[in-house]
Design a protein around this motif. Structure first.
Motif, PDB file in Angstrom:
ATOM      1  N   LEU A  76      18.163  -8.841 -47.201  1.00 36.88           N
ATOM      2  CA  LEU A  76      19.918  -7.942 -46.494  1.00 36.88           C
ATOM      3  C   LEU A  76      18.685  -6.436 -47.808  1.00 36.88           C
ATOM      4  CD1 LEU A  76      22.394  -6.333 -46.626  1.00 36.88           C
ATOM      5  CD2 LEU A  76      22.765  -7.222 -49.147  1.00 36.88           C
ATOM      6  N   ASP A  79      16.282  -4.955 -44.791  1.00 33.75           N
ATOM      7  CA  ASP A  79      17.566  -4.648 -44.333  1.00 33.75           C
ATOM      8  C   ASP A  79      17.596  -3.198 -44.175  1.00 33.75           C
ATOM      9  OD1 ASP A  79      16.644  -7.042 -42.287  1.00 33.75           O
ATOM     10  OD2 ASP A  79      18.539  -7.413 -42.621  1.00 33.75           O
ATOM     11  N   THR A  80      18.371  -2.869 -45.399  1.00 28.22           N
ATOM     12  CA  THR A  80      18.682  -1.666 -45.428  1.00 28.22           C
ATOM     13  C   THR A  80      17.608  -0.941 -46.341  1.00 28.22           C
ATOM     14  OG1 THR A  80      20.375  -2.884 -47.604  1.00 28.22           O
ATOM     15  CG2 THR A  80      19.642  -0.738 -47.832  1.00 28.22           C
ATOM     16  N   LEU A 159      22.434 -14.751 -45.844  1.00 23.65           N
ATOM     17  CA  LEU A 159      22.669 -13.102 -45.464  1.00 23.65           C
ATOM     18  C   LEU A 159      24.118 -12.853 -44.600  1.00 23.65           C
ATOM     19  CD1 LEU A 159      22.766 -10.263 -46.684  1.00 23.65           C
ATOM     20  CD2 LEU A 159      20.881  -9.974 -44.435  1.00 23.65           C
ATOM     21  N   THR A 163      27.599 -11.533 -46.359  1.00 24.33           N
ATOM     22  CA  THR A 163      28.218 -10.746 -45.239  1.00 24.33           C
ATOM     23  C   THR A 163      29.850 -10.975 -45.234  1.00 24.33           C
ATOM     24  OG1 THR A 163      26.189  -9.921 -44.550  1.00 24.33           O
ATOM     25  CG2 THR A 163      28.014  -9.148 -43.322  1.00 24.33           C
ATOM     26  N   TYR A 173      28.214  -5.450 -49.878  1.00 23.95           N
ATOM     27  CA  TYR A 173      27.376  -5.842 -50.964  1.00 23.95           C
ATOM     28  C   TYR A 173      27.481  -5.132 -51.978  1.00 23.95           C
ATOM     29  CZ  TYR A 173      24.092  -7.634 -53.568  1.00 23.95           C
ATOM     30  OH  TYR A 173      23.290  -7.700 -54.511  1.00 23.95           O
TER      31      TYR A 173
END
Length: 184
Positions: A76, A79-80, A159, A163, A173
């Motif tokens: 996460l 990816d963010t 993940l 989610t 999150y």
């Protein structure tokens, strides 16, 4: 101080492992390159992680990764950050000299004049003590989903579960995190 070794070869912490708590005014700061290698660490990071500046310079930030930290949270995070966005996350770390410690991390992309991401900056502080039990429980469930799978597949599975779990509560999150932190 023990010599640094790869995180995977250090002994697994036991339930009796010592917790190192950050003081309320501690700010742990690191900067990394795009691959997550440390380019700067402040004195608080060095103190809390149990390492020297020469030991961490150029090393992958995951040298303090606790084995009970789910890969899905790091997925996460990456990816963010890969989308050019900042992220706040609860992270369980393990100091070089053995103790574990919880942080509330704020990781942001560092951009050059043209707006391209060239590095990352992370500031960490002590999380709310009340937040740790629900975070620990959620992360334990994620680790269960990761167990026995190849690293990438496990991280993706946990993940996806995270989610879906948070979506069912109408939360992202970050919204879940701030709901645990309360008023700051």
């Amino acid at each position: 101080m023990p010599a640094l070794t790869d995180v995977q070869t250090r002994p697994h912490p036991t339930e009796a492992a010592t917790e190192r708590r950050l003081a309320p005014d501690d700010l742990v700061v690191t900067k990394t390159d795009l691959r997550g290698h440390i380019t700067y660490a402040n004195e608080t990071f060095l103190r809390v992680s149990g390492a020297s500046e020469t030991e961490v310079a150029g090393r992958a930030h995951n040298l303090i990764r606790h084995p009970d930290m789910p890969g899905g949270v790091f997925r996460l995070m990456w990816d963010t950050l890969g989308a050019g966005e900042e992220i706040f996350a609860y992270v369980l770390n393990r100091a070089i000299d053995g103790p574990f410690y919880w942080v509330l991390a704020h990781v942001t992309p560092t951009r050059d004049r043209s707006g391209a991401v060239v590095a990352y900056h992370s500031t960490r502080r002590a999380p709310s003590r009340d937040a740790i039990p629900p975070v620990r429980d959620l992360y334990a469930r994620m680790r269960e989903l990761e167990r026995g799978r190849p690293r990438r597949e496990g991280a993706e599975a946990s993940l996806a579960w995270l989610t879906e779990h948070l979506d069912s509560q109408g939360l992202s999150y970050e919204e879940w995190l701030w709901s645990l932190e309360g008023d700051l």
